[in-house]
Design a protein around this motif. Structure first.
Motif, PDB file in Angstrom:
ATOM      1  N   LYS A 237       0.619  -1.121  -0.620  1.00 35.79           N
ATOM      2  CA  LYS A 237       0.042  -0.056  -0.367  1.00 35.79           C
ATOM      3  C   LYS A 237       0.344   1.300   0.305  1.00 35.79           C
ATOM      4  O   LYS A 237       0.183   2.193  -0.448  1.00 35.79           O
ATOM      5  CB  LYS A 237      -0.983   0.087   1.164  1.00 35.79           C
ATOM      6  CG  LYS A 237      -2.084  -0.839   1.336  1.00 35.79           C
ATOM      7  CD  LYS A 237      -2.969  -0.689   2.391  1.00 35.79           C
ATOM      8  CE  LYS A 237      -4.365  -2.359   2.204  1.00 35.79           C
ATOM      9  NZ  LYS A 237      -4.908  -1.806   3.617  1.00 35.79           N
ATOM     10  N   VAL A 240       2.103   2.199  -3.497  1.00 34.41           N
ATOM     11  CA  VAL A 240       1.344   2.936  -4.115  1.00 34.41           C
ATOM     12  C   VAL A 240       1.453   4.380  -3.995  1.00 34.41           C
ATOM     13  O   VAL A 240       0.813   4.917  -5.000  1.00 34.41           O
ATOM     14  CB  VAL A 240      -0.368   2.147  -4.006  1.00 34.41           C
ATOM     15  CG1 VAL A 240      -1.442   2.632  -5.282  1.00 34.41           C
ATOM     16  CG2 VAL A 240      -0.066   0.367  -4.452  1.00 34.41           C
ATOM     17  N   SER A 244       1.529   7.360  -5.931  1.00 29.02           N
ATOM     18  CA  SER A 244       0.711   9.078  -6.085  1.00 29.02           C
ATOM     19  C   SER A 244       1.041  10.245  -6.129  1.00 29.02           C
ATOM     20  O   SER A 244       0.142  10.951  -6.381  1.00 29.02           O
ATOM     21  CB  SER A 244      -1.116   7.907  -5.088  1.00 29.02           C
ATOM     22  OG  SER A 244      -1.672   6.732  -5.391  1.00 29.02           O
ATOM     23  N   SER A 284       1.750   1.949 -14.046  1.00 32.74           N
ATOM     24  CA  SER A 284       2.464   3.331 -14.039  1.00 32.74           C
ATOM     25  C   SER A 284       3.105   3.555 -14.924  1.00 32.74           C
ATOM     26  O   SER A 284       3.768   4.790 -15.131  1.00 32.74           O
ATOM     27  CB  SER A 284       3.090   3.810 -12.634  1.00 32.74           C
ATOM     28  OG  SER A 284       3.815   3.017 -12.168  1.00 32.74           O
TER      29      SER A 284
END
Length: 349
Positions: A237, A240, A244, A284
């Motif tokens: 997590k 990610v 972001s 990505s």
């Protein structure tokens, strides 16, 4: 690997932004990309420049600054960023000569008392020139040292997230590296420690405060966690979330950088670090040089990064070509001519 001097330039970055937001739908055709021909030209230019630097043992920006020298760099024997410089050359097909290797091994200052950052860069740098860091005999020493074991036996508790990231990359760079008995950490524990230092704005900072979060430290943390191949949900997590953060904090020019006294400072090094992080997953990867991340973005990160490479192969505004070449060349390798690869640039075996 992210260099401490570059980090120092972005320590005061103030990016206390909110939580993760969805990536906006944008028109991919409106963003300028780095064409394959321009990539080839830029990579050839920086490679040609770097080969001259290696041959002359000079930084390039400052004609008097050496790359490898015990006299100039008493604690390391080499300029900051030398491991990325050597790895960049290797990735671009450079064949290190016997003289090259002799120069490097003669000057590197490494011992069982070296700090984690020094050991980490040496582990990457030595592998780049084809030397096994688990059986390395420092200049003047009679016995070889296992640098990987030495690193594993150092505590990571009080290290900065930047050093922790360097260490995690080093021990994860080769699948033949084994954690010794009585190790002070493992890849799993270190990746989790990094993940837990994620700030409320989904980025990382050298001093673990949200006010000091910056793109360089965040990208380094993401790359390190990806290198560890952790299956821990908290780590996954965090990876990610870190990407972001980068997506949210890319400049409209397509570059990454740091903010100082309210002024944006885009640069080639930060852009390279951002590219390495974005290129670490297939999802990505498209943002490296295909699709815009945010509305109004004029160029891709790869296009923006290469805009700093001058015709002679030097990098605009670089205070150190050793560091600039290393990071830019590795980012170009990660871009992989537009084709995603799951083999990260710091992976040897």
């Amino acid at each position: 690997m992210l260099n401490n001097k570059l980090i120092a330039a972005s320590l005061t970055a103030v990016m206390a932004l909110g939580a993760v937001v969805p990536v906006m739908d944008v028109n991919a055709a409106s963003v300028k990309v780095a064409s394959k021909s321009s990539q080839k030209s830029k990579k050839k230019a920086i490679y040609t420049y770097a080969k001259k630097m290696m041959k002359q043992n000079k930084d390039g920006v400052n004609g008097t600054a050496k790359i490898f020298s015990k006299t100039d760099y008493k604690t390391t024997g080499a300029a900051a960023g030398y491991s990325d410089f050597l790895l960049g050359l290797k990735k671009q097909g450079y064949k290190f000569t016997t003289a090259n290797k002799k120069l490097i091994k003669k000057n590197l200052v490494i011992s069982t008392k070296s700090d984690p950052a020094t050991l980490s860069t040496a582990i990457i740098g030595l592998q780049a020139i084809g030397v096994n860091p688990t059986k390395y005999t420092p200049a003047g020493a009679k016995k070889s040292i296992n640098l990987v074991n030495t690193l594993y036996k150092q505590s990571m508790t009080k290290q900065t997230v930047n050093v922790q990231s360097q260490v995690l990359v080093a021990v994860s760079s080769n699948k033949t590296f084994k954690k010794p008995s009585k190790a002070k950490f493992s890849k799993s524990s270190l990746s989790l420690a990094i993940a837990k230092n994620k700030q409320s704005n989904n980025g990382w900072a050298y001093n673990n405060t949200a006010a000091s979060v910056d793109s360089d430290t965040t990208a380094a943390a993401v790359n390190a966690m990806m290198m560890s191949k952790s299956t821990n949900k908290t780590v996954n997590k965090a990876e990610v979330a870190g990407r972001s953060y980068l997506k949210k904090n890319i400049y409209k020019s397509g570059a990454f950088g740091y903010t100082y006294n309210g002024k944006e400072n885009p640069n080639a090094n930060s852009s390279a670090e951002g590219i390495l992080a974005l290129a670490s997953t297939k999802t990505s990867f498209k943002y490296v040089n295909k699709t815009a991340i945010k509305k109004g973005q004029t160029a891709t990160p790869l296009k923006a990064m290469f805009s700093y490479v001058k015709s002679d192969g030097s990098v605009k505004d670089a205070y150190s070509m050793v560091l600039a070449y290393g990071q830019v060349s590795l980012a170009a390798v990660a871009a992989n001519n537009g084709s995603y690869t799951n083999k990260l640039v710091y992976t040897f075996k």
